[in-house]
Design a protein around this motif. Structure first.
Motif, PDB file in Angstrom:
ATOM      1  N   ASP A 147      14.083  18.827  32.983  1.00 14.42           N
ATOM      2  CA  ASP A 147      14.526  18.702  34.377  1.00 14.42           C
ATOM      3  C   ASP A 147      15.399  17.472  34.586  1.00 14.42           C
ATOM      4  O   ASP A 147      16.267  17.462  35.462  1.00 14.42           O
ATOM      5  CB  ASP A 147      13.317  18.633  35.319  1.00 14.42           C
ATOM      6  CG  ASP A 147      12.585  19.956  35.432  1.00 14.42           C
ATOM      7  OD1 ASP A 147      13.200  20.990  35.095  1.00 14.42           O
ATOM      8  OD2 ASP A 147      11.407  19.953  35.832  1.00 14.42           O
ATOM      9  N   SER A 148      15.166  16.435  33.755  1.00 10.02           N
ATOM     10  CA  SER A 148      15.891  15.177  33.940  1.00 10.02           C
ATOM     11  C   SER A 148      16.970  14.933  32.882  1.00 10.02           C
ATOM     12  O   SER A 148      17.757  13.992  33.031  1.00 10.02           O
ATOM     13  CB  SER A 148      14.910  13.994  33.926  1.00 10.02           C
ATOM     14  OG  SER A 148      13.953  14.114  34.945  1.00 10.02           O
ATOM     15  N   LEU A 149      17.000  15.748  31.843  1.00 10.93           N
ATOM     16  CA  LEU A 149      17.895  15.451  30.721  1.00 10.93           C
ATOM     17  C   LEU A 149      18.853  16.606  30.435  1.00 10.93           C
ATOM     18  O   LEU A 149      18.440  17.745  30.242  1.00 10.93           O
ATOM     19  CB  LEU A 149      17.084  15.148  29.455  1.00 10.93           C
ATOM     20  CG  LEU A 149      17.882  14.861  28.179  1.00 10.93           C
ATOM     21  CD1 LEU A 149      18.763  13.617  28.365  1.00 10.93           C
ATOM     22  CD2 LEU A 149      16.946  14.665  26.992  1.00 10.93           C
ATOM     23  N   SER A 178       8.885  12.861  23.326  1.00 11.77           N
ATOM     24  CA  SER A 178      10.088  12.058  23.113  1.00 11.77           C
ATOM     25  C   SER A 178      10.872  11.866  24.397  1.00 11.77           C
ATOM     26  O   SER A 178      11.644  10.911  24.528  1.00 11.77           O
ATOM     27  CB  SER A 178      10.986  12.728  22.064  1.00 11.77           C
ATOM     28  OG  SER A 178      10.336  12.799  20.815  1.00 11.77           O
ATOM     29  N   TYR A 179      10.697  12.770  25.357  1.00 11.17           N
ATOM     30  CA  TYR A 179      11.445  12.690  26.601  1.00 11.17           C
ATOM     31  C   TYR A 179      10.559  12.333  27.787  1.00 11.17           C
ATOM     32  O   TYR A 179      11.014  12.337  28.931  1.00 11.17           O
ATOM     33  CB  TYR A 179      12.134  14.033  26.883  1.00 11.17           C
ATOM     34  CG  TYR A 179      13.016  14.523  25.752  1.00 11.17           C
ATOM     35  CD1 TYR A 179      14.010  13.717  25.229  1.00 11.17           C
ATOM     36  CD2 TYR A 179      12.852  15.805  25.234  1.00 11.17           C
ATOM     37  CE1 TYR A 179      14.826  14.160  24.203  1.00 11.17           C
ATOM     38  CE2 TYR A 179      13.668  16.267  24.210  1.00 11.17           C
ATOM     39  CZ  TYR A 179      14.651  15.433  23.693  1.00 11.17           C
ATOM     40  OH  TYR A 179      15.456  15.870  22.668  1.00 11.17           O
ATOM     41  N   MET A 208      12.057  10.847  16.027  1.00  6.83           N
ATOM     42  CA  MET A 208      12.956  11.970  16.207  1.00  6.83           C
ATOM     43  C   MET A 208      14.245  11.557  16.906  1.00  6.83           C
ATOM     44  O   MET A 208      15.308  12.060  16.655  1.00  6.83           O
ATOM     45  CB  MET A 208      12.258  13.060  17.020  1.00  6.83           C
ATOM     46  CG  MET A 208      13.045  14.356  17.073  1.00  6.83           C
ATOM     47  SD  MET A 208      13.195  15.100  15.433  1.00  6.83           S
ATOM     48  CE  MET A 208      14.114  16.574  15.827  1.00  6.83           C
ATOM     49  N   LYS A 209      14.138  10.552  17.822  1.00 10.21           N
ATOM     50  CA  LYS A 209      15.342  10.067  18.486  1.00 10.21           C
ATOM     51  C   LYS A 209      16.343   9.521  17.482  1.00 10.21           C
ATOM     52  O   LYS A 209      17.552   9.627  17.660  1.00 10.21           O
ATOM     53  CB  LYS A 209      15.005   9.000  19.535  1.00 10.21           C
ATOM     54  CG  LYS A 209      14.322   9.559  20.776  1.00 10.21           C
ATOM     55  CD  LYS A 209      14.163   8.487  21.819  1.00 10.21           C
ATOM     56  CE  LYS A 209      13.491   9.017  23.070  1.00 10.21           C
ATOM     57  NZ  LYS A 209      13.336   7.980  24.103  1.00 10.21           N
ATOM     58  N   ASN A 210      15.856   8.891  16.409  1.00 15.20           N
ATOM     59  CA  ASN A 210      16.761   8.393  15.384  1.00 15.20           C
ATOM     60  C   ASN A 210      17.521   9.527  14.733  1.00 15.20           C
ATOM     61  O   ASN A 210      18.686   9.408  14.373  1.00 15.20           O
ATOM     62  CB  ASN A 210      15.991   7.598  14.328  1.00 15.20           C
ATOM     63  CG  ASN A 210      15.472   6.288  14.863  1.00 15.20           C
ATOM     64  OD1 ASN A 210      16.045   5.738  15.801  1.00 15.20           O
ATOM     65  ND2 ASN A 210      14.398   5.788  14.302  1.00 15.20           N
ATOM     66  N   THR A 211      16.832  10.667  14.521  1.00 15.03           N
ATOM     67  CA  THR A 211      17.490  11.829  13.933  1.00 15.03           C
ATOM     68  C   THR A 211      18.603  12.321  14.836  1.00 15.03           C
ATOM     69  O   THR A 211      19.701  12.644  14.393  1.00 15.03           O
ATOM     70  CB  THR A 211      16.472  12.971  13.716  1.00 15.03           C
ATOM     71  OG1 THR A 211      15.453  12.508  12.842  1.00 15.03           O
ATOM     72  CG2 THR A 211      17.155  14.187  13.107  1.00 15.03           C
TER      73      THR A 211
END
Length: 275
Positions: free
Chosen positions: A55-57, A117-118, A1-4
């Motif tokens: 919380d971090s992103l 993913s996170y 999904m990160k690639n998307t």
């Protein structure tokens, strides 16, 4: 999904190109320095927004498009806004709506990603997508626009790139290399290799000499469509990884009009007043 997400983050630029959260702004209309085109004006639209994903992103989105209210030729406008064929309305309102939709799609793609993913993000990060158009010059009926794009989606560093386009407003078209010179590309490429170290990209040796050539990843530097020019030179601009390692940054290589002597297009030479 990160690639998307990576594709979405850079697609508006590479398929190519300050407001408070939720605000949009159009910049003051500018006149170009071309006296023969005093009626030609440039405006712009911009979106600058961010959302909290975890919380971090945090995810941020910035996009700026130029607006040309006096240009009416659809083929020319399609070429100017080449980033996406979904742009059908070239008015200020239409372009504003387009980048608002791009922002919403970017945020949606981030929010819909699954938590796994996170899960490895344990400290505060700001992922972002930033694309912009900038009018660099408008002289002798040639308009140069620089498109820049950058994004960060984790990892060691962000990604960025440039696209240079020159438009012949007199003939309502994007300028091609063949409109400038008839020199075969293989000969231009030989000049590019010879001139690789003429402009400092930030890569130097201990004596301060430019060493772009030491970072090359290719055996031949292509005479690409990513060019622009001024009264002295034709310039080819290469983004990171295009011809050299990321550490070399973006590289610009000049080719002087003298080096292209005898091959310059007659109309181009006359309009640019090249002797």
């Amino acid at each position: 999904m990160k690639n998307t997400i990576a594709v979405l983050a850079l697609s508006s630029f590479l398929a190519i190109t300050a407001c408070k959260k939720g605000e949009t702004k159009g910049e003051t209309t500018e006149k170009t320095d071309n006296k023969s085109a005093e009626a030609f004006v440039v405006d712009s639209v911009k979106v600058d927004d961010s959302v909290k994903i975890t919380d971090s992103l945090k995810a941020s989105f910035t996009s700026k498009l130029l607006v040309f209210p006096t240009l009416k030729d659809k083929k020319l406008l399609d070429s100017i806004y080449f980033q996406n064929d979904k742009i059908k309305d070239f008015s200020k309102a239409g372009l504003q709506a387009y980048i608002e939709n791009e922002k919403n799609n970017y945020f949606k793609s981030m929010k819909e990603d699954n938590e796994d993913s996170y899960s490895d993000i344990t400290y505060a990060q700001n992922w972002y997508s930033d694309s912009r158009m900038k009018l660099k010059s408008n002289n002798n009926g040639y308009m140069h626009i620089q498109y820049t794009g950058s994004a960060y989606i984790g990892g060691a560093h962000d990604e960025y790139g440039f696209s240079e386009r020159v438009f012949d407003l007199k003939n309502s078209k994007k300028l091609e290399l063949s409109d400038i010179t008839s020199m075969p590309k293989n000969k231009i490429e030989a000049i590019l290799m010879k001139n690789i170290n003429k402009i400092n990209s930030g890569t130097t040796d201990s004596d301060g000499e430019v060493k772009n050539s030491e970072m090359l990843l290719v055996d031949k530097i292509p005479a690409s469509d990513n060019f622009y020019f001024d009264e002295k030179n034709l310039y080819f601009h290469y983004s990171p990884y295009e011809i050299a390692a990321f550490a070399a940054g973006d590289i610009t290589i000049p080719v002087s009009w003298e080096e292209l002597k005898g091959t310059l297009n007659a109309e181009f030479k006359e309009r640019m007043k090249i002797k």
